[in-house]
Design a protein around this motif. Sequence first.
Motif, PDB file in Angstrom:
ATOM      1  N   GLU A 132       0.823  -1.212   0.000  1.00 26.00           N
ATOM      2  CA  GLU A 132       0.000   0.000   0.000  1.00 26.00           C
ATOM      3  C   GLU A 132       0.859   1.265   0.000  1.00 26.00           C
ATOM      4  O   GLU A 132       1.785   1.385  -0.814  1.00 26.00           O
ATOM      5  CB  GLU A 132      -0.967  -0.039   1.180  1.00 26.00           C
ATOM      6  N   GLU A 133       0.616   2.203   0.919  1.00 28.95           N
ATOM      7  CA  GLU A 133       1.344   3.474   0.928  1.00 28.95           C
ATOM      8  C   GLU A 133       2.835   3.286   1.163  1.00 28.95           C
ATOM      9  O   GLU A 133       3.644   4.163   0.789  1.00 28.95           O
ATOM     10  CB  GLU A 133       0.763   4.440   1.967  1.00 28.95           C
ATOM     11  N   GLU A 134       3.228   2.159   1.754  1.00 29.12           N
ATOM     12  CA  GLU A 134       4.652   1.904   1.979  1.00 29.12           C
ATOM     13  C   GLU A 134       5.426   1.778   0.672  1.00 29.12           C
ATOM     14  O   GLU A 134       6.650   1.945   0.661  1.00 29.12           O
ATOM     15  CB  GLU A 134       4.846   0.608   2.777  1.00 29.12           C
ATOM     16  N   THR A 135       4.743   1.473  -0.417  1.00 28.30           N
ATOM     17  CA  THR A 135       5.423   1.285  -1.705  1.00 28.30           C
ATOM     18  C   THR A 135       5.706   2.611  -2.414  1.00 28.30           C
ATOM     19  O   THR A 135       6.389   2.621  -3.436  1.00 28.30           O
ATOM     20  CB  THR A 135       4.562   0.411  -2.632  1.00 28.30           C
ATOM     21  N   LEU A 136       5.174   3.710  -1.899  1.00 31.79           N
ATOM     22  CA  LEU A 136       5.396   5.001  -2.540  1.00 31.79           C
ATOM     23  C   LEU A 136       6.835   5.467  -2.341  1.00 31.79           C
ATOM     24  O   LEU A 136       7.417   5.260  -1.266  1.00 31.79           O
ATOM     25  CB  LEU A 136       4.423   6.044  -1.974  1.00 31.79           C
ATOM     26  N   PRO A 137       7.422   6.124  -3.352  1.00 27.91           N
ATOM     27  CA  PRO A 137       8.849   6.510  -3.271  1.00 27.91           C
ATOM     28  C   PRO A 137       9.169   7.424  -2.084  1.00 27.91           C
ATOM     29  O   PRO A 137      10.257   7.331  -1.518  1.00 27.91           O
ATOM     30  CB  PRO A 137       9.092   7.230  -4.609  1.00 27.91           C
ATOM     31  N   ASP A 138       8.241   8.318  -1.719  1.00 29.04           N
ATOM     32  CA  ASP A 138       8.523   9.284  -0.657  1.00 29.04           C
ATOM     33  C   ASP A 138       7.847   8.925   0.662  1.00 29.04           C
ATOM     34  O   ASP A 138       7.634   9.780   1.525  1.00 29.04           O
ATOM     35  CB  ASP A 138       8.096  10.687  -1.088  1.00 29.04           C
ATOM     36  N   TYR A 139       7.504   7.649   0.846  1.00 31.73           N
ATOM     37  CA  TYR A 139       6.757   7.247   2.043  1.00 31.73           C
ATOM     38  C   TYR A 139       7.583   7.425   3.318  1.00 31.73           C
ATOM     39  O   TYR A 139       8.740   7.001   3.400  1.00 31.73           O
ATOM     40  CB  TYR A 139       6.329   5.785   1.924  1.00 31.73           C
ATOM     41  N   LEU A 140       6.971   8.078   4.311  1.00 32.62           N
ATOM     42  CA  LEU A 140       7.504   8.159   5.664  1.00 32.62           C
ATOM     43  C   LEU A 140       6.359   7.835   6.607  1.00 32.62           C
ATOM     44  O   LEU A 140       5.316   8.514   6.595  1.00 32.62           O
ATOM     45  CB  LEU A 140       8.055   9.559   5.969  1.00 32.62           C
ATOM     46  N   ALA A 141       6.515   6.814   7.411  1.00 30.60           N
ATOM     47  CA  ALA A 141       5.427   6.334   8.264  1.00 30.60           C
ATOM     48  C   ALA A 141       4.866   7.437   9.148  1.00 30.60           C
ATOM     49  O   ALA A 141       3.650   7.552   9.321  1.00 30.60           O
ATOM     50  CB  ALA A 141       5.919   5.160   9.113  1.00 30.60           C
ATOM     51  N   GLU A 142       5.740   8.274   9.717  1.00 32.26           N
ATOM     52  CA  GLU A 142       5.267   9.283  10.662  1.00 32.26           C
ATOM     53  C   GLU A 142       4.411  10.373  10.016  1.00 32.26           C
ATOM     54  O   GLU A 142       3.753  11.146  10.712  1.00 32.26           O
ATOM     55  CB  GLU A 142       6.443   9.921  11.411  1.00 32.26           C
TER      56      GLU A 142
END
Length: 381
Positions: A38-48
């Motif tokens: 999901e969103e973790e696969t996005l290039p600029d993903y930051l969990a926080e």
Amino acid sequence: MRVNTSHPSAFITLITSCQPRVFSSSGFTNIDLSKPIEEETLPDYLAERYYPVHIGEIYNSRYQVVTKLGFGSSSTVWLCRDLYHKCYITLKVHVRSRRPIPEVEISNYLRTIQDVHGGEKCVRLVHDSFQVQGPHGVHQCLLYQPAGVDISDFMHYLPEGALPEYLLRPAMRIVLVALDYLHQAKVVHTDIQPNNILLGVDDVSILAEMEEDEIPNPVPRKQLQDRIIYTSCSMPLTNGEPVLSDLGEARFSKEKQCGLIMPSVYRAPEVMLGMSWDYKVDIWAAWTLFEQGHLFKNKSLESTSDHAHRFAEMVSLLGPPPLENLVPIPDQSLEGRESQLEGGEKGIFLQFIRKVLRWLPEERPTALELLSDEWLRGSEY
């Protein structure tokens, strides 16, 4: 910040109970923690940056999350039950930010317009909004009328991968009515693309079915220490009329503006060339809304070379552009710029210069050829 709205039950299906549901805490597939989803696969993903939404959680004392509908670089999207009005509604939880969301301001403004146009029914406005405090900051939450899949996903279901004419014609009419409504209100969407045209939900029972299915068949998820990453639930195909969505990049525009807008693959030539632009940028994207594939093969505009290739593609398809589309043309001439000579001498000098100043290198004379030029030879011959 709030958006004042009327009772939503006129356009959103009713739920059977205003009591919160209890959703399963077991029986789902646990996804490998090392596998990005999901969103973790996005290039600029930051969990926080993302708020850790939980299915079953209640927001603003009334909106209970039922299932996940999607994700993007700026938000996650969820189907919710409105326990107060006993209906379904879509919740978009933005990444953390203290900045107001322009879409809320524009939705507020459009709701103040009293003139009946008809296009207001074709644009998906923010229904309500509120804020939540997350572990790392404030998150804006926007609520919308539920909608179906976008045009891009819908076309993937079709045999040719594009809308047939009998669907294209009415869909295009609806989008143009929506744009006319926005443009008359002095609003430019700036982000017209297939992902932002959604099918309407005509059979409202599908939302209840999605809720009921989450109880015995909870969606797969990845359980991390500080959050759960849920997989998105596929929205069934619907037959409702399309609506223009996502005013997140929209602008108020009473006159021409400058600046970079639009995703590069949909960018109008005046934007690409750094010229001023107006509401007509929304019209430029009509091809990519409903045709198979992108109009231009060169999708990136990250370098000068990319711009040159895209411009060349535009010329090949549309013909040479007007001169004013290249750069503003100064009111000047070689005759006016030459100030040292007079009369016939000036004339033959300019003939010489015009031989030298040619767009195409192959049309420029060689040094040997220039040596025999009348002006260069002068009076010695």
